[in-house]
Design an enzyme around this catalytic site. Structure first.
Site, PDB file in Angstrom:
ATOM      1  N   LYS A 100      15.299   6.690 -11.888  1.00 36.12           N
ATOM      2  CA  LYS A 100      16.399   5.800 -11.502  1.00 36.12           C
ATOM      3  C   LYS A 100      16.785   5.909 -10.021  1.00 36.12           C
ATOM      4  O   LYS A 100      17.862   5.478  -9.621  1.00 36.12           O
ATOM      5  CB  LYS A 100      17.635   6.034 -12.388  1.00 36.12           C
ATOM      6  CG  LYS A 100      17.392   5.726 -13.860  1.00 36.12           C
ATOM      7  CD  LYS A 100      18.663   5.816 -14.669  1.00 36.12           C
ATOM      8  CE  LYS A 100      18.419   5.506 -16.132  1.00 36.12           C
ATOM      9  NZ  LYS A 100      17.939   4.128 -16.371  1.00 36.12           N
ATOM     10  N   MET A 101      15.902   6.476  -9.221  1.00 41.14           N
ATOM     11  CA  MET A 101      16.207   6.544  -7.792  1.00 41.14           C
ATOM     12  C   MET A 101      16.150   5.169  -7.147  1.00 41.14           C
ATOM     13  O   MET A 101      16.986   4.824  -6.307  1.00 41.14           O
ATOM     14  CB  MET A 101      15.244   7.484  -7.055  1.00 41.14           C
ATOM     15  CG  MET A 101      15.663   7.727  -5.594  1.00 41.14           C
ATOM     16  SD  MET A 101      14.370   8.464  -4.590  1.00 41.14           S
ATOM     17  CE  MET A 101      14.049   9.961  -5.501  1.00 41.14           C
ATOM     18  N   ALA A 102      15.153   4.366  -7.534  1.00 45.38           N
ATOM     19  CA  ALA A 102      15.042   3.028  -6.954  1.00 45.38           C
ATOM     20  C   ALA A 102      16.279   2.198  -7.279  1.00 45.38           C
ATOM     21  O   ALA A 102      16.783   1.463  -6.424  1.00 45.38           O
ATOM     22  CB  ALA A 102      13.782   2.337  -7.472  1.00 45.38           C
ATOM     23  N   ALA A 108      10.667   2.616  -1.261  1.00 45.25           N
ATOM     24  CA  ALA A 108       9.639   3.601  -1.581  1.00 45.25           C
ATOM     25  C   ALA A 108      10.267   4.854  -2.162  1.00 45.25           C
ATOM     26  O   ALA A 108      11.316   5.305  -1.699  1.00 45.25           O
ATOM     27  CB  ALA A 108       8.827   3.948  -0.333  1.00 45.25           C
ATOM     28  N   TYR A 159      13.987  -5.172 -10.202  1.00 43.64           N
ATOM     29  CA  TYR A 159      14.871  -6.052  -9.446  1.00 43.64           C
ATOM     30  C   TYR A 159      15.714  -6.931 -10.367  1.00 43.64           C
ATOM     31  O   TYR A 159      16.895  -7.172 -10.089  1.00 43.64           O
ATOM     32  CB  TYR A 159      14.047  -6.904  -8.478  1.00 43.64           C
ATOM     33  CG  TYR A 159      13.237  -6.098  -7.499  1.00 43.64           C
ATOM     34  CD1 TYR A 159      13.787  -4.984  -6.869  1.00 43.64           C
ATOM     35  CD2 TYR A 159      11.913  -6.427  -7.203  1.00 43.64           C
ATOM     36  CE1 TYR A 159      13.044  -4.228  -5.971  1.00 43.64           C
ATOM     37  CE2 TYR A 159      11.171  -5.676  -6.306  1.00 43.64           C
ATOM     38  CZ  TYR A 159      11.733  -4.586  -5.699  1.00 43.64           C
ATOM     39  OH  TYR A 159      11.004  -3.833  -4.808  1.00 43.64           O
ATOM     40  N   ASP A 163       3.358  -7.881 -10.343  1.00 46.28           N
ATOM     41  CA  ASP A 163       3.911  -6.526 -10.435  1.00 46.28           C
ATOM     42  C   ASP A 163       5.107  -6.543 -11.391  1.00 46.28           C
ATOM     43  O   ASP A 163       6.264  -6.648 -10.972  1.00 46.28           O
ATOM     44  CB  ASP A 163       4.336  -6.033  -9.049  1.00 46.28           C
ATOM     45  CG  ASP A 163       4.669  -4.545  -9.029  1.00 46.28           C
ATOM     46  OD1 ASP A 163       4.911  -3.975 -10.111  1.00 46.28           O
ATOM     47  OD2 ASP A 163       4.699  -3.959  -7.928  1.00 46.28           O
ATOM     48  N   ARG A 192      10.473   6.965 -11.731  1.00 44.54           N
ATOM     49  CA  ARG A 192      10.967   6.809 -13.102  1.00 44.54           C
ATOM     50  C   ARG A 192      12.169   7.720 -13.373  1.00 44.54           C
ATOM     51  O   ARG A 192      12.350   8.210 -14.487  1.00 44.54           O
ATOM     52  CB  ARG A 192       9.855   7.050 -14.127  1.00 44.54           C
ATOM     53  CG  ARG A 192       8.682   6.092 -13.967  1.00 44.54           C
ATOM     54  CD  ARG A 192       7.666   6.254 -15.079  1.00 44.54           C
ATOM     55  NE  ARG A 192       6.524   5.372 -14.879  1.00 44.54           N
ATOM     56  CZ  ARG A 192       6.501   4.077 -15.220  1.00 44.54           C
ATOM     57  NH1 ARG A 192       7.573   3.529 -15.776  1.00 44.54           N
ATOM     58  NH2 ARG A 192       5.424   3.346 -15.014  1.00 44.54           N
TER      59      ARG A 192
END
Length: 249
Positions: free
Chosen positions: A181-183, A172, A217, A210, A179
């Site tokens: 690039k944290m994920a 999360a 991923y 999704d 948007r």
């Protein structure tokens, strides 16, 4: 984002990260900031270890990722808020009430895992802007992901000889920080945990429709190995998911 189970769902310390699955120490100490780049192998990241405790497992794109502080109640509540905001489905009536109930469920699940899971079997990783970790306010936490040792046969049947794997869930990011690039940085930290704990396989689930999550991923090295059967959506009305995995060498 990765699927959050219906049950709902520390700064990193050397004693939490020292031992791998085999029980043998990985690193005696870690560099002050461990920087990850796509061209670096995980093995090369261990070569510059010093006597300084690890500040971040990963530091890139302006974000630093570390373990949740298990003794920081404010930070734990902040993490539950970030996850609740990301996964709550707004309702037409009494939305605020149901959101508070949902956040309480997320918080309860997090507290249970922190209390009952060994530190080398479960980790809650948090992201913050680099340079702000020393600020006393835990509101600096703006991203989170859970990583848990699992033995689910539906995953292991695709990998003969593998006994356990790490499951990535609850990814999360605060709405204002998406948007950026944290994920991707949080997923890189999961790679590091996988290496440090001595595992070779990461797994997660995403909704089949999704596209944004699946692209995220895929770009992080995950590939689809299985999809939910068609009757999942037609008979029981649940959105179909895909199982995605990644091997760490």
């Amino acid at each position: 984002m990765a699927h959050l189970p219906h049950s709902l769902y520390s700064a990193a310390r050397p004693e939490f990260l020292n031992a791998g699955k085999s029980g043998q120490p990985k690193w005696s100490r870690f560099p002050g900031i461990l920087r990850c780049a796509s061209t670096e192998s995980l093995t090369s990241l261990t070569q510059n270890a010093t006597e300084t405790e690890l500040k971040y497992m990963v530091s890139q794109h302006g974000w630093g990722v570390r373990r949740l502080r298990r003794d920081d109640e404010e930070e734990i509540r902040r993490v539950s808020l970030v996850q609740a905001e990301a996964f709550h489905i707004p309702l037409a009536l009494f939305n605020d009430f149901f959101f508070l109930f949902f956040q309480a469920e997320v918080l309860s699940g997090l507290l249970y895992k922190l209390k009952n899971s060994p530190p080398d079997r479960y980790a809650c990783l948090v992201a913050e802007q680099t340079g702000e970790a020393d600020n006393s306010s835990s509101s600096r936490v703006v991203g989170v992901v859970d990583i848990t040792v699992q033995t689910e046969n539906s995953v292991l049947r695709h990998f003969p000889g593998v006994e356990e794997y790490l499951y990535v869930s609850g990814l999360a990011v605060s709405k204002a920080q998406r948007r950026k690039k944290m994920a991707s940085t949080l997923l890189k930290a999961c790679d590091v945990i996988c290496y440090l704990w001595g595992f070779k396989l990461l797994a997660l689930r995403a909704y089949e429709d999704d596209a944004a999550a699946r692209n995220l991923y895929s770009n992080a090295g995950y590939t689809v190995v299985e999809s939910d059967p068609p009757w999942t959506s037609t008979w029981i009305g649940r959105k179909r998911r895909v199982l995605m995995t990644k091997r760490i060498s």
